[in-house]
Design an enzyme around this catalytic site. Structure first.
Site, mmCIF file in Angstrom:
data_model
loop_
_atom_site.group_PDB
_atom_site.id
_atom_site.type_symbol
_atom_site.label_atom_id
_atom_site.label_comp_id
_atom_site.label_asym_id
_atom_site.label_seq_id
_atom_site.Cartn_x
_atom_site.Cartn_y
_atom_site.Cartn_z
ATOM 1 N N HIS A 98 -33.888 42.236 -33.630
ATOM 2 C CA HIS A 98 -33.743 43.575 -34.214
ATOM 3 C C HIS A 98 -33.759 44.599 -33.091
ATOM 4 O O HIS A 98 -34.499 44.451 -32.120
ATOM 5 C CB HIS A 98 -34.871 43.875 -35.209
ATOM 6 C CG HIS A 98 -36.235 43.605 -34.652
ATOM 7 N ND1 HIS A 98 -36.745 42.325 -34.544
ATOM 8 C CD2 HIS A 98 -37.169 44.431 -34.135
ATOM 9 C CE1 HIS A 98 -37.935 42.381 -34.000
ATOM 10 N NE2 HIS A 98 -38.230 43.645 -33.722
ATOM 11 N N HIS A 100 -34.726 48.370 -32.114
ATOM 12 C CA HIS A 100 -35.477 49.557 -32.534
ATOM 13 C C HIS A 100 -34.661 50.793 -32.145
ATOM 14 O O HIS A 100 -34.213 50.896 -30.998
ATOM 15 C CB HIS A 100 -36.804 49.664 -31.787
ATOM 16 C CG HIS A 100 -37.796 48.598 -32.090
ATOM 17 N ND1 HIS A 100 -38.923 48.833 -32.839
ATOM 18 C CD2 HIS A 100 -37.853 47.292 -31.723
ATOM 19 C CE1 HIS A 100 -39.637 47.718 -32.915
ATOM 20 N NE2 HIS A 100 -39.009 46.764 -32.243
HETATM 21 P P1 AMP Z 1 -41.123 43.775 -32.465
HETATM 22 O O1 AMP Z 1 -42.487 43.968 -31.852
HETATM 23 O O2 AMP Z 1 -40.020 44.255 -31.576
HETATM 24 O O3 AMP Z 1 -40.934 42.362 -32.971
HETATM 25 O O4 AMP Z 1 -41.095 44.760 -33.690
HETATM 26 C C1 AMP Z 1 -41.343 44.374 -34.991
HETATM 27 C C2 AMP Z 1 -41.372 45.646 -35.793
HETATM 28 O O5 AMP Z 1 -41.227 45.316 -37.158
HETATM 29 C C3 AMP Z 1 -42.671 46.447 -35.643
HETATM 30 O O6 AMP Z 1 -42.374 47.731 -35.141
HETATM 31 C C4 AMP Z 1 -43.231 46.485 -37.065
HETATM 32 O O7 AMP Z 1 -43.835 47.706 -37.380
HETATM 33 C C5 AMP Z 1 -41.996 46.234 -37.902
HETATM 34 N N1 AMP Z 1 -42.230 45.618 -39.197
HETATM 35 C C6 AMP Z 1 -42.957 44.515 -39.454
HETATM 36 N N2 AMP Z 1 -42.948 44.245 -40.777
HETATM 37 C C7 AMP Z 1 -42.180 45.196 -41.352
HETATM 38 C C8 AMP Z 1 -41.784 45.474 -42.691
HETATM 39 N N3 AMP Z 1 -42.177 44.703 -43.722
HETATM 40 N N4 AMP Z 1 -40.993 46.543 -42.927
HETATM 41 C C9 AMP Z 1 -40.592 47.333 -41.901
HETATM 42 N N5 AMP Z 1 -40.935 47.122 -40.621
HETATM 43 C C10 AMP Z 1 -41.723 46.078 -40.342
#
Ligand code: AMP
Length: 137
Positions: A98, A100
């Site tokens: 993903h 950001h």
């Molecule tokens: P990463 O550390 O790059 O893997 O980022 C994962 C991101 O996903 C974090 O910023 C979380 O806040 C976000 N995240 C996790 N679960 C959810 C969810 N159910 N809905 C929206 N964002 C989420």
């Protein structure tokens, strides 16, 4: 097991979806760094940036760019950061790739990483050589 994002794509758990097409979904991050922090997720479950097939990279980044424009306009941001945390050492928590999109506002107080430099010019040259060799391999 399906990732949390696949569950969102399949509407098994709720999310604030801001964009969706055949290739990607974009949703608000549940724990935003700034107002409008958005995640762009390929619908296919690739673990991380390194495992996205090259033919998907162009279409993926085209979406990231388009969605970033929408996010920026929507929250009236002054700029944005695009981040792809890759591997747990880099802070990746969800192993479904993903991007950001983090809107930035003048004076929001976030600082960039502080560089620490190389000890010697030699060390820098060796590092560049190691990377060139790896790219040639
Ligand atoms: P990463 O550390 O790059 O893997 O980022 C994962 C991101 O996903 C974090 O910023 C979380 O806040 C976000 N995240 C996790 N679960 C959810 C969810 N159910 N809905 C929206 N964002 C989420």
């Amino acid at each position: 097991m399906a990732s949390i994002f696949t569950k969102i794509i399949n509407r098994e758990i709720p999310a604030d979806i801001v964009y969706e097409d055949e290739l990607v979904i974009a949703l608000l991050d549940i724990n935003p760094v700034n107002d409008g922090h958005t995640l762009v997720v390929p619908k296919e479950e690739y673990a991380d940036f390194s495992s996205i097939p090259p033919e998907l990279l162009g279409p993926f980044f085209e979406r990231v760019q388009r969605i970033a424009r929408g996010v920026t306009a929507g929250v009236r941001a002054d700029g944005f950061n695009v981040l792809l945390n890759t591997g747990s050492a880099a802070g990746q928590e969800v192993m479904h790739v993903h991007a950001h999109i983090i809107p930035r506002f003048e004076g929001d107080g976030y600082e960039h990483w502080h560089g620490s430099g190389y000890d010697t010019e030699d060390e820098k040259k060796r590092t560049a050589e190691r990377i060139r060799n790896a790219l040639d391999a």
